[in-house]
Write an enzyme that holds these catalytic residues in place. Sequence first.
Site, PDB file in Angstrom:
ATOM      1  N   LYS A   1       4.486   8.977  -3.852  1.00  0.00           N
ATOM      2  CA  LYS A   1       4.589   7.582  -3.398  1.00  0.00           C
ATOM      3  C   LYS A   1       6.005   7.063  -3.562  1.00  0.00           C
ATOM      4  O   LYS A   1       6.513   6.341  -2.707  1.00  0.00           O
ATOM      5  CB  LYS A   1       3.611   6.686  -4.175  1.00  0.00           C
ATOM      6  CG  LYS A   1       2.176   6.865  -3.740  1.00  0.00           C
ATOM      7  CD  LYS A   1       1.319   5.736  -4.259  1.00  0.00           C
ATOM      8  CE  LYS A   1      -0.132   5.920  -3.849  1.00  0.00           C
ATOM      9  NZ  LYS A   1      -1.026   4.931  -4.434  1.00  0.00           N
TER      10      LYS A   1
ATOM     11  N   LYS B   1      -3.119  15.360   3.708  1.00  0.00           N
ATOM     12  CA  LYS B   1      -4.430  14.691   3.638  1.00  0.00           C
ATOM     13  C   LYS B   1      -4.424  13.406   4.457  1.00  0.00           C
ATOM     14  O   LYS B   1      -3.384  12.742   4.577  1.00  0.00           O
ATOM     15  CB  LYS B   1      -4.829  14.426   2.182  1.00  0.00           C
ATOM     16  CG  LYS B   1      -3.988  13.396   1.512  1.00  0.00           C
ATOM     17  CD  LYS B   1      -4.559  12.890   0.197  1.00  0.00           C
ATOM     18  CE  LYS B   1      -3.659  11.751  -0.241  1.00  0.00           C
ATOM     19  NZ  LYS B   1      -3.870  11.124  -1.462  1.00  0.00           N
TER      20      LYS B   1
ATOM     21  N   LYS C   1      -4.331   6.304   3.863  1.00  0.00           N
ATOM     22  CA  LYS C   1      -4.069   4.948   4.350  1.00  0.00           C
ATOM     23  C   LYS C   1      -2.584   4.718   4.517  1.00  0.00           C
ATOM     24  O   LYS C   1      -2.141   3.937   5.328  1.00  0.00           O
ATOM     25  CB  LYS C   1      -4.561   3.915   3.329  1.00  0.00           C
ATOM     26  CG  LYS C   1      -6.044   3.874   3.143  1.00  0.00           C
ATOM     27  CD  LYS C   1      -6.375   2.896   2.006  1.00  0.00           C
ATOM     28  CE  LYS C   1      -7.767   3.137   1.478  1.00  0.00           C
ATOM     29  NZ  LYS C   1      -7.877   2.980   0.037  1.00  0.00           N
TER      30      LYS C   1
HETATM   31  P1  TYM Z   1      -7.864   5.583  -3.061  1.00  0.00           P
HETATM   32  O1  TYM Z   1      -8.088   4.128  -2.864  1.00  0.00           O
HETATM   33  O2  TYM Z   1      -6.613   6.192  -2.534  1.00  0.00           O
HETATM   34  O3  TYM Z   1      -9.073   6.414  -2.451  1.00  0.00           O
HETATM   35  C1  TYM Z   1     -10.426   6.124  -2.766  1.00  0.00           C
HETATM   36  C2  TYM Z   1     -11.196   7.432  -2.892  1.00  0.00           C
HETATM   37  O4  TYM Z   1     -11.085   8.185  -1.679  1.00  0.00           O
HETATM   38  C3  TYM Z   1     -10.668   9.517  -1.987  1.00  0.00           C
HETATM   39  N1  TYM Z   1      -9.822  10.011  -0.884  1.00  0.00           N
HETATM   40  C4  TYM Z   1     -10.060  11.137  -0.198  1.00  0.00           C
HETATM   41  N2  TYM Z   1     -11.034  12.058  -0.296  1.00  0.00           N
HETATM   42  C5  TYM Z   1     -11.005  13.081   0.591  1.00  0.00           C
HETATM   43  N3  TYM Z   1     -10.048  13.230   1.553  1.00  0.00           N
HETATM   44  C6  TYM Z   1      -9.047  12.327   1.675  1.00  0.00           C
HETATM   45  N4  TYM Z   1      -8.137  12.468   2.615  1.00  0.00           N
HETATM   46  C7  TYM Z   1      -9.015  11.224   0.774  1.00  0.00           C
HETATM   47  N5  TYM Z   1      -8.201  10.152   0.624  1.00  0.00           N
HETATM   48  C8  TYM Z   1      -8.695   9.431  -0.398  1.00  0.00           C
HETATM   49  C9  TYM Z   1      -9.874   9.398  -3.279  1.00  0.00           C
HETATM   50  O5  TYM Z   1      -9.847  10.620  -3.967  1.00  0.00           O
HETATM   51  C10 TYM Z   1     -10.657   8.333  -4.010  1.00  0.00           C
HETATM   52  O6  TYM Z   1     -11.731   8.908  -4.715  1.00  0.00           O
HETATM   53  N6  TYM Z   1      -6.386   5.910  -7.846  1.00  0.00           N
HETATM   54  C11 TYM Z   1      -7.536   5.779  -6.972  1.00  0.00           C
HETATM   55  C12 TYM Z   1      -8.379   4.551  -7.210  1.00  0.00           C
HETATM   56  C13 TYM Z   1      -8.840   4.347  -8.616  1.00  0.00           C
HETATM   57  C14 TYM Z   1      -9.888   5.048  -9.259  1.00  0.00           C
HETATM   58  C15 TYM Z   1      -9.995   4.456 -10.557  1.00  0.00           C
HETATM   59  C16 TYM Z   1     -10.746   6.081  -8.879  1.00  0.00           C
HETATM   60  C17 TYM Z   1      -8.350   3.423  -9.486  1.00  0.00           C
HETATM   61  N7  TYM Z   1      -9.052   3.473 -10.669  1.00  0.00           N
HETATM   62  C18 TYM Z   1     -10.947   4.909 -11.476  1.00  0.00           C
HETATM   63  C19 TYM Z   1     -11.689   6.522  -9.807  1.00  0.00           C
HETATM   64  C20 TYM Z   1     -11.776   5.942 -11.086  1.00  0.00           C
HETATM   65  C21 TYM Z   1      -7.043   5.698  -5.527  1.00  0.00           C
HETATM   66  O7  TYM Z   1      -5.943   5.317  -5.257  1.00  0.00           O
HETATM   67  O8  TYM Z   1      -8.018   5.959  -4.611  1.00  0.00           O
END
Ligand code: TYM
Length: 329
Positions: A111, A197, A200
């Site tokens: 990032k 991957k 967003k």
């Molecule tokens: P975030 O908001 O980027 O994504 C949310 C969830 O979607 C999954 N994900 C994917 N899975 C498969 N293929 C993809 N291309 C893909 N892109 C995203 C992510 O793995 C995630 O599970 N840091 C985390 C949010 C967070 C969190 C937490 C998660 C904050 N606190 C506590 C679990 C527990 C994040 O940015 O996810």
Amino acid sequence: MTRVLSGIQPTGDIHLGNYLGALRQWTSDQHAHDSFYCAVDLHAVTVQQDPKQLRSKTLETMATLIAIGLDPNICTLFVQSQVHQHTELSWLLECTVSYGELKRMTQFKDKATKQGDSGQEHISAGLFTYPALMAADILLYDANRVPVGDDQRQHLELTRNIAERFNSRYGNIFTIPEAAIPAVAARVMDLQSPNVKMSKSLNSPQGTVGLFDEPSTIGKKFKRAVTDSDNDVRYDWAKKPGVSNLLSILGATTGKDPEILADDYHQYGPLKNDAADAVITAISPIQVKRAELLGDKAELNRIISVGAEKARQVAAKTVAKAKEAMGFL
Ligand code: TYM
């Protein structure tokens, strides 16, 4: 009973990767386990957000979570910033995690590089300490199971290390969590660049399938998905990432094994069509339900405040235990 916690950032539009990698597991987990799910708006502000957009995206994210099938009477659905214990525990954990551990996080490196590349010199300290806040999210609820996509694996490993270190210093306060990563579609790839991957923040509108894209748009995106020049349908990530991605999306949406599915196809066209149709069938009801929910904001806000209250009750107990163990008056 197993305790589940997971979160999603209320930024950008929720895409197929989020849905197949994480959200779908959340809906099945809520029936088997005591589950907590949140829109992590405090994580979102580690990069600059437009306040108006953040507010509306957070509401839309909460509506989406209900629309995918999460039932606020079964699980606890809340907005992270409404439970102040997340920031409180995060600070305590920041003081136990090391600079070196945070520096090794690949998501921070990615990032920060992306921001640098787009000419933004300002990389916030919050972006660096982000994993401590994520650890707080998980540890506050004594979660043993954390359903996430594959990209969160390293953050989960760090959370475990943070919890183990804290417990060995101060006594047995935290439950050690485990990542629950799906067997298929744990890393949905961009349809235009199948070596990265779906994300967003990638700024690849043709390669990203939004959960709220029109069916015709979804059809076009799949039709134009990058594959390769031979016409051999095989599930082989190293040699055929584009085709394997399509098989994996089709497998995840139909509940079939991508490797076995490959035998049914001898050309890319039908595979692309079937993958698009399967995705449209899976997400159409979600689109309808979300629109309904956003039509009654008062009810949505009521659900959100009930969720925050439920979450606070659990989170407050954990923070009190952690502070007591650390020696605060
Ligand atoms: P975030 O908001 O980027 O994504 C949310 C969830 O979607 C999954 N994900 C994917 N899975 C498969 N293929 C993809 N291309 C893909 N892109 C995203 C992510 O793995 C995630 O599970 N840091 C985390 C949010 C967070 C969190 C937490 C998660 C904050 N606190 C506590 C679990 C527990 C994040 O940015 O996810």
